[in-house]
Design an enzyme around this catalytic site. Structure first.
Site, PDB file in Angstrom:
ATOM      1  N   HIS A  20     -51.938 -25.228 -12.119  1.00 19.59           N
ATOM      2  CA  HIS A  20     -52.284 -26.021 -13.288  1.00 19.59           C
ATOM      3  C   HIS A  20     -51.959 -25.254 -14.566  1.00 19.59           C
ATOM      4  O   HIS A  20     -52.329 -24.102 -14.709  1.00 19.59           O
ATOM      5  CB  HIS A  20     -53.768 -26.387 -13.236  1.00 19.59           C
ATOM      6  CG  HIS A  20     -54.178 -27.355 -14.283  1.00 19.59           C
ATOM      7  ND1 HIS A  20     -55.393 -27.270 -14.901  1.00 19.59           N
ATOM      8  CD2 HIS A  20     -53.547 -28.426 -14.832  1.00 19.59           C
ATOM      9  CE1 HIS A  20     -55.508 -28.248 -15.781  1.00 19.59           C
ATOM     10  NE2 HIS A  20     -54.388 -28.960 -15.750  1.00 19.59           N
ATOM     11  N   ASP A  28     -30.459 -27.346 -21.636  1.00 15.25           N
ATOM     12  CA  ASP A  28     -29.031 -27.613 -21.761  1.00 15.25           C
ATOM     13  C   ASP A  28     -28.278 -26.304 -21.546  1.00 15.25           C
ATOM     14  O   ASP A  28     -28.890 -25.243 -21.351  1.00 15.25           O
ATOM     15  CB  ASP A  28     -28.709 -28.262 -23.109  1.00 15.25           C
ATOM     16  CG  ASP A  28     -29.097 -27.422 -24.325  1.00 15.25           C
ATOM     17  OD1 ASP A  28     -29.089 -26.171 -24.236  1.00 15.25           O
ATOM     18  OD2 ASP A  28     -29.398 -28.012 -25.371  1.00 15.25           O
ATOM     19  N   HIS A  96     -37.671 -26.302 -32.952  1.00 14.94           N
ATOM     20  CA  HIS A  96     -36.795 -25.711 -31.936  1.00 14.94           C
ATOM     21  C   HIS A  96     -37.043 -24.205 -31.826  1.00 14.94           C
ATOM     22  O   HIS A  96     -37.000 -23.642 -30.722  1.00 14.94           O
ATOM     23  CB  HIS A  96     -35.331 -26.000 -32.261  1.00 14.94           C
ATOM     24  CG  HIS A  96     -34.383 -25.573 -31.195  1.00 14.94           C
ATOM     25  ND1 HIS A  96     -34.439 -26.038 -29.907  1.00 14.94           N
ATOM     26  CD2 HIS A  96     -33.349 -24.693 -31.222  1.00 14.94           C
ATOM     27  CE1 HIS A  96     -33.483 -25.484 -29.184  1.00 14.94           C
ATOM     28  NE2 HIS A  96     -32.805 -24.658 -29.958  1.00 14.94           N
ATOM     29  N   TYR A 118     -30.314 -30.400 -28.352  1.00 14.93           N
ATOM     30  CA  TYR A 118     -31.754 -30.281 -28.083  1.00 14.93           C
ATOM     31  C   TYR A 118     -32.181 -30.932 -26.761  1.00 14.93           C
ATOM     32  O   TYR A 118     -33.294 -31.422 -26.634  1.00 14.93           O
ATOM     33  CB  TYR A 118     -32.569 -30.840 -29.254  1.00 14.93           C
ATOM     34  CG  TYR A 118     -32.198 -30.184 -30.545  1.00 14.93           C
ATOM     35  CD1 TYR A 118     -32.621 -28.891 -30.820  1.00 14.93           C
ATOM     36  CD2 TYR A 118     -31.400 -30.833 -31.479  1.00 14.93           C
ATOM     37  CE1 TYR A 118     -32.269 -28.264 -32.008  1.00 14.93           C
ATOM     38  CE2 TYR A 118     -31.042 -30.208 -32.677  1.00 14.93           C
ATOM     39  CZ  TYR A 118     -31.476 -28.929 -32.928  1.00 14.93           C
ATOM     40  OH  TYR A 118     -31.123 -28.300 -34.091  1.00 14.93           O
ATOM     41  N   ALA A 119     -31.303 -30.906 -25.779  1.00 15.03           N
ATOM     42  CA  ALA A 119     -31.613 -31.487 -24.469  1.00 15.03           C
ATOM     43  C   ALA A 119     -32.351 -30.447 -23.636  1.00 15.03           C
ATOM     44  O   ALA A 119     -31.820 -29.881 -22.673  1.00 15.03           O
ATOM     45  CB  ALA A 119     -30.338 -31.965 -23.778  1.00 15.03           C
ATOM     46  N   ASN A 120     -33.584 -30.177 -24.047  1.00 19.60           N
ATOM     47  CA  ASN A 120     -34.438 -29.180 -23.417  1.00 19.60           C
ATOM     48  C   ASN A 120     -35.847 -29.750 -23.326  1.00 19.60           C
ATOM     49  O   ASN A 120     -36.271 -30.488 -24.219  1.00 19.60           O
ATOM     50  CB  ASN A 120     -34.474 -27.899 -24.247  1.00 19.60           C
ATOM     51  CG  ASN A 120     -33.098 -27.357 -24.552  1.00 19.60           C
ATOM     52  OD1 ASN A 120     -32.391 -26.937 -23.654  1.00 19.60           O
ATOM     53  ND2 ASN A 120     -32.710 -27.391 -25.816  1.00 19.60           N
TER      54      ASN A 120
END
Length: 129
Positions: A20, A28, A96, A118-120
């Site tokens: 947890h 990316d 970011h 920003y594909a994170n």
């Protein structure tokens, strides 16, 4: 031989070891990987595998309590942002720069071939009970 589910042994191991509030990152191909954080590199070429391909598979394996995205995704990658927003009800947003600092706490970072801005995402593990 495992016949279904997560076939990547490194990813399967990290997920099975998570508790947890532990985190795992899908990144990316440009996100820096902090020293000391396990990198699972799936990138084959630009676009392969895609961020969403990896996210969709992790969703099947991991109890996700919340996700964290960079604020910049809202404007600089709106199609992906809207897709993620539709998938998850508990989303946190940080700059970011803060996002990159938060990746230092992750159990692992999965590097994809994604090459859109920003594909994170940081996935925070929930509990199954």
């Amino acid at each position: 031989m495992k016949k279904q589910g997560m076939l990547n042994s490194e990813i399967a191991k990290v997920i099975s070891d998570m508790g947890h509030t532990d985190t795992i990152v899908i990144a990316d191909c440009g996100l820096p990987i902090p020293d000391g954080v396990k990198k699972i590199d799936l990138a084959l070429k630009i676009g392969t595998p895609s961020f969403l391909d990896v996210l969709n598979e992790l969703e099947k394996e991991l109890m996700i309590e919340r996700v964290t995205l960079a604020d910049e995704m809202k404007t600089d990658n709106q199609p992906l942002f809207l897709t993620i927003k539709d998938k998850f009800t508990h989303c946190d947003y940080v700059s970011h720069e803060t996002f990159k600092k938060e990746t230092k706490k992750a159990k692992a970072i999965i590097r994809t071939g994604e090459a859109s801005p920003y594909a994170n995402i940081i996935l925070t593990s929930g509990v199954i009970f």
